[in-house]
Motif scaffolding. Structure first.
Motif, short mmCIF file in Angstrom:
data_model
loop_
_atom_site.label_atom_id
_atom_site.label_comp_id
_atom_site.label_asym_id
_atom_site.label_seq_id
_atom_site.Cartn_x
_atom_site.Cartn_y
_atom_site.Cartn_z
N LEU A 13 44.27 -48.79 6.00
CA LEU A 13 44.33 -48.85 4.54
C LEU A 13 43.48 -49.99 4.00
O LEU A 13 42.79 -49.85 2.98
N VAL A 14 43.51 -51.14 4.66
CA VAL A 14 42.68 -52.27 4.23
C VAL A 14 41.20 -51.89 4.33
O VAL A 14 40.40 -52.20 3.44
N ALA A 15 40.83 -51.19 5.39
CA ALA A 15 39.44 -50.77 5.54
C ALA A 15 39.04 -49.78 4.45
O ALA A 15 37.93 -49.83 3.93
N VAL A 16 39.94 -48.86 4.11
CA VAL A 16 39.64 -47.90 3.05
C VAL A 16 39.46 -48.62 1.72
O VAL A 16 38.51 -48.34 0.97
N ALA A 17 40.37 -49.56 1.42
CA ALA A 17 40.25 -50.31 0.16
C ALA A 17 38.94 -51.11 0.15
O ALA A 17 38.24 -51.17 -0.88
N ALA A 18 38.59 -51.71 1.28
CA ALA A 18 37.33 -52.45 1.35
C ALA A 18 36.14 -51.52 1.14
O ALA A 18 35.18 -51.87 0.44
N GLY A 19 36.20 -50.33 1.72
CA GLY A 19 35.11 -49.38 1.54
C GLY A 19 34.94 -48.97 0.09
O GLY A 19 33.81 -48.85 -0.42
N VAL A 20 36.06 -48.76 -0.60
CA VAL A 20 35.99 -48.39 -2.02
C VAL A 20 35.35 -49.51 -2.83
O VAL A 20 34.47 -49.27 -3.68
N LEU A 21 35.77 -50.75 -2.59
CA LEU A 21 35.20 -51.88 -3.33
C LEU A 21 33.72 -52.08 -3.00
O LEU A 21 32.91 -52.37 -3.89
N LEU A 22 33.36 -51.94 -1.73
CA LEU A 22 31.96 -52.07 -1.35
C LEU A 22 31.12 -50.99 -2.00
O LEU A 22 29.98 -51.23 -2.42
N LEU A 23 31.67 -49.79 -2.08
CA LEU A 23 30.95 -48.71 -2.73
C LEU A 23 30.72 -49.02 -4.21
O LEU A 23 29.62 -48.84 -4.74
N ALA A 24 31.79 -49.51 -4.88
CA ALA A 24 31.64 -49.85 -6.29
C ALA A 24 30.62 -50.97 -6.49
O ALA A 24 29.78 -50.91 -7.40
N ALA A 25 30.69 -51.98 -5.61
CA ALA A 25 29.72 -53.08 -5.72
C ALA A 25 28.31 -52.59 -5.41
O ALA A 25 27.33 -53.02 -6.04
N GLY A 26 28.16 -51.69 -4.43
CA GLY A 26 26.85 -51.17 -4.10
C GLY A 26 26.24 -50.36 -5.24
O GLY A 26 25.04 -50.48 -5.54
N LEU A 27 27.06 -49.54 -5.88
CA LEU A 27 26.55 -48.74 -7.00
C LEU A 27 26.18 -49.64 -8.19
O LEU A 27 25.21 -49.36 -8.91
N LEU A 28 26.96 -50.70 -8.39
CA LEU A 28 26.57 -51.66 -9.42
C LEU A 28 25.25 -52.32 -9.06
O LEU A 28 24.39 -52.54 -9.94
N GLY A 29 25.07 -52.64 -7.77
CA GLY A 29 23.81 -53.23 -7.35
C GLY A 29 22.63 -52.31 -7.57
O GLY A 29 21.53 -52.75 -7.93
N VAL A 30 22.83 -50.99 -7.36
CA VAL A 30 21.76 -50.03 -7.61
C VAL A 30 21.35 -50.06 -9.08
O VAL A 30 20.16 -49.99 -9.41
N ARG A 31 22.32 -50.18 -9.97
CA ARG A 31 22.01 -50.23 -11.40
C ARG A 31 21.33 -51.54 -11.78
O ARG A 31 20.59 -51.61 -12.77
N LEU A 32 21.59 -52.61 -11.03
CA LEU A 32 20.98 -53.90 -11.33
C LEU A 32 19.60 -54.07 -10.71
O LEU A 32 18.87 -55.00 -11.09
N ARG A 33 19.23 -53.23 -9.76
CA ARG A 33 17.97 -53.42 -9.04
C ARG A 33 16.74 -53.41 -9.94
O ARG A 33 15.84 -54.24 -9.77
#
Length: 852
Positions: A305-325
């Motif tokens: 569950l911790v890994a799933v939660a981390a994956g969700v947050l990393l995904l959200a941060a990654g998509l935000l990074g794509v918009r900031l690139r």
């Protein structure tokens, strides 16, 4: 920074909401589980649990050690000071008492009557006299009646009243008063039931049942009892266990400290010998074994569950990074340093994540789900650090960039080639997963709650995710030529768009894989536990019901057969303390028609298909391989030859010596106890008891219900259920999040296709085709991993403490889990259609003049 926040408020709000939810769950779920552990510990210990220091003494030895109430209290402090800290923390104030051996009350009664004389200062404080006066005896008296007080309930049932004299052999007692407890529900009275009402006991010498009670006396009467050197007195210092102080984590330590306390008490030489009497150590050791299993199994689920939660947050941060690139690339092209890029990237992410994590932790504590857990703070810290690391990585990618680095970079999964760094990381994940599994299986059950246990599913999920991401592009390419030959363009276009996802767009594959693995693992183990408990209930009872009928005639057997719902019965004759001439070791002869029994109860495990005589391993060693004669008084001798061994048989203790012979061999040996195995459906226990009056009836459904209500079982079931629901919710959240973030870009692409003739219905189908590869690959891979995890981590997932020692091997998911999986896939498909409908736009509102 303010303008940037306003421009990116949607992904920032999503990242903050996800961080809040992850922090809230990181606090609430472990705390709720820990509270469940503590409740299970209290339930396992049970009401009236205590630690007692007891010793017997008589005459001068007794009086010199305890001459008064003050001395009795002083000894209480002595024993309390010797208590180890773990026991001192959970026990209440000592309750000292002195009780005589049982006196036989003279007279003619339906059942003999025994009376104990008890000096119990704490009991005297918890009663009120309803008639008569206190038991005041003159100091130094050696003759005359001993004044006592009885419980009113006891006196009413036995027919006594104030002023009656009780002849206790050479002793005479007079009832001075009758009392009632101030609070009958007080747990103080649980071990003192004999003071309040008659209790049936077996007389020490004859074993005959007698009505026993305890009368309260004062200190002077106690002193009179010590004048007889032949009259033994039982001195007891009881330390009651306080339920509110019991914590599951202390179980192992308390069991060890009890052994140390035994040694300390036995080593005292300043008074008569004393010993520790308690059932707490056995209870604690059994509970500790169940707790160890629960923590190990649930640790695997929590790690996932911790890994799933981390994956969700990393995904959200990654998509935000794509918009900031684009913004970062522009700033870099204008000469900004990497440090200057950190503010818009890392600062923006920290602004969304850090306050949300703190609020999530505070909200989790305010819920009051249970005691705070150190692991919760560690998990939240790791999640926040991982998100900030993603933003730092995005900044680092611009070290040699500029506008050209953004415009010319192509990192589609279908076209990009993995770098050496990525290959090394992938290989490292696979190696770590393999090493983790090897170490885990070598350490076995001793791994316990080691972080390695929780990390193994995550490492396996990450390794499998790497393999899936490597194979994913090839699967899409392989499907391309096949789809080109189809008349419709929807499948081909959808697959092409799926292949155009970059590494951040493919991260949902890894997250969904871990979510499906968690759901599959919890569903599999939960179903295995239920299956194992059903198997254990069959093994314990031996049929749908078992009647302990004593000597049973044919008429009694016909009455049992006539009970509604009974479809068959098999009679068993049990002859104990039998033996052979050459070996005096006793064994039990079980007369049974094995073929009829197998037909009646085919679900009973461990019953060999061998015909003839079966023996337990211990009995087989006694009987040997030849023909021997078994006999005992009242039994016709029988000659047997062992044809096979049986480890267990319902109604016989595991590890005992018993032999199963055909019923015809012992049919003529009457007068011995019988058992009746009953098969049927919707059986009524009352009707069975009426058919065999005065004999015990054991229902398999009752045994199974008791197993499922064991302490910790409900905690395990509830946590598995919550883990599956949380993992599924995170998985659906990932799907919705990815769909919403890419909805506007997709809407523009669909508008172009609509201008070329794509219909609304085809656009809906295209939405399903685009998401199908991710869903199917991730869910299939994760679900298979979840089903295999119990086998991979076999030594750790040992559920035998919950199934009476029966190994659980049925690692398959139940029907509800499969329906839940299908439902989750349908919800994901529905989410894709809903997002497509919400962001649908006609070509005229999207395309401008000159667009092609």
């Amino acid at each position: 920074m303010t303008r940037l926040v306003r421009a990116q408020w949607v992904p920032l709000a999503a990242l903050a909401a996800l961080t809040f939810a992850a922090a809230l769950l990181a606090v609430a779920v472990p705390a709720r589980t820990a509270a469940g552990y503590d409740r299970a510990a209290v339930a396992a210990i049970g009401p009236g649990a205590d630690v007692r220091v007891q010793g017997r003494a008589a005459g001068a030895a007794a009086f010199s050690a305890v001459p008064s109430d003050a001395a009795l209290g002083a000894k209480s402090l002595t024993w309390q000071q010797l208590l180890p800290k773990s026991l001192k923390d959970i026990t209440g104030e000592p309750e000292p008492s002195v009780t005589s051996d049982a006196f036989l009350i003279d007279g003619e009664f339906a059942r003999p009557r025994l009376l104990y004389l008890g000096w119990d200062p704490r009991a005297s404080e918890r009663v009120r006299l309803v008639s008569g006066i206190p038991p005041i005896n003159p100091p130094g008296a050696t003759g005359g009646d001993v004044k006592v007080v009885l419980a009113k309930r006891y006196a009413d049932q036995m027919g006594y009243k104030v002023g009656d004299r009780l002849a206790l052999g050479d002793f005479k007692a007079r009832v001075n008063g009758l009392f009632e407890p101030v609070d009958p529900a007080d747990e103080f009275w649980l071990p003192r039931a004999r003071m309040l009402h008659p209790v049936i006991e077996n007389m020490p010498s004859t074993g005959i049942e007698a009505d026993a009670g305890t009368a309260l006396i004062d200190q002077n009467a106690y002193a009179r009892l010590t004048t007889d050197p032949a009259r033994k007195l039982l001195f007891s210092w009881r330390f009651p266990v306080r339920k509110d102080a019991v914590h599951a984590g202390d179980a192992d330590g308390m069991a060890d400290d009890l052994d140390a306390y035994r040694s300390a008490v036995a080593g005292r030489s300043d008074m008569f010998p004393c010993e520790i009497r308690t059932g707490l150590d056995v209870t604690l050791k059994e509970f500790a074994a169940r707790l160890h299993t629960a923590q190990s199994v649930l640790g695997l689920a929590f790690g996932g569950l911790v890994a799933v939660a981390a994956g969700v947050l990393l995904l959200a941060a990654g998509l935000l990074g794509v918009r900031l690139r684009p913004l970062l690339g522009l700033m870099r092209a204008r000469g900004a340093s990497l440090g200057q890029l950190t503010g818009p990237s890392c600062g923006l992410v920290a602004l969304a994540v850090v306050p949300s994590a703190a609020l999530g932790y505070a909200a989790g504590r305010l819920l009051g789900a249970g005691p705070p857990q150190t692991g919760s703070i560690l998990a939240i810290g790791l999640l926040v650090a991982a998100v900030l690391l993603v933003s730092a990585t995005i900044v680092a990618r611009e070290r040699s960039g500029g506008l050209g680095s953004v415009a010319d970079r192509r990192d589609d999964l279908g076209a990009a080639r993995p770098s050496r760094w990525r290959r090394a990381v992938d290989l490292l994940l696979v190696v770590l997963a393999v090493v983790g599994v090897v170490l885990l299986r070598e350490r076995g059950p001793d791994a316990g709650t080691d972080p390695l246990v929780a990390a193994v599913p995550v490492l396996l999920g990450a390794a499998l995710g790497v393999l899936v991401l490597r194979v994913y592009p090839y699967l899409l390419r392989a499907a391309g030529p096949f789809l080109r030959r189809r008349s419709g363009a929807v499948a081909f276009i959808g697959l092409a768009r799926a292949a155009r996802q970059n590494l951040v767009g493919a991260l949902p594959v890894a997250v969904l894989l871990l979510a499906a693995a968690v759901a599959g693992f919890t569903a599999t183990v939960d179903n295995a536990l239920k299956t194992g408990q059903v198997r254990a209930s069959w093994a314990e009872v031996g049929a749908d019901a078992r009647v302990e009928a004593g000597p049973l005639d044919d008429a009694g057997l016909r009455r049992i057969r006539a009970v509604p719902g009974v479809t068959g019965v098999v009679r068993v004759r049990t002859i104990g303390r039998a033996g052979i001439t050459d070996d005096p070791a006793p064994l039990t002869v079980v007369g049974l028609d094995l073929d009829a029994y197998r037909r009646l109860a085919p679900k009973v495990p461990d019953i060999p298909g061998t015909s003839g005589v079966l023996a337990s391993p211990l009995a087989a060693d006694t009987l040997g391989t030849g023909t021997v004669t078994i006999s005992r008084a009242g039994m016709d001798p029988i000659q047997v030859r062992v044809a096979g061994e049986v480890e267990r048989f319902p109604g016989q203790d595991t590890g005992s010596a018993f032999v199963i012979v055909p019923y015809a061999m012992v049919a003529k040996s009457t007068g011995f106890p019988s058992q009746v195995f009953v098969g049927g459906h919707d059986l009524d226990a009352r009707a069975l008891r009426a058919a065999a009056p005065g004999h015990a009836v054991t229902m398999r459904e009752d045994v199974l219900r008791d197993m499922t209500r064991l302490p910790l079982v409900s905690v395990v079931h509830d946590t598995f259920r919550d883990g599956a629901l949380i993992g599924g919710a995170f998985g659906l959240l990932v799907v919705v999040f990815v769909l919403v973030v890419g909805a506007r870009t997709r809407a523009r692409t669909i508008a172009h296709l609509r201008a070329l003739g794509l219909s609304r219905r085809q656009s809906r189908a295209l939405a399903l085709v685009e998401i199908a590869p991710v869903l199917l690959c991730a869910t299939a891979g994760g679900w298979v991993l979840g089903l295999l995890l119990p086998e991979i981590t076999g030594p750790v997932v040992d559920l035998r403490p919950y199934t009476d020692g029966y190994a659980v091997t049925a690692h398959v998911p139940g029907v509800p889990a499969l329906l839940g999986l299908i439902g989750a896939l349908l919800l994901a498909a529905a989410a894709a259609l809903a997002v497509d409908r919400v962001f649908d736009a006609s070509p005229g509102t999207v395309l401008r003049t000159g667009d092609s």
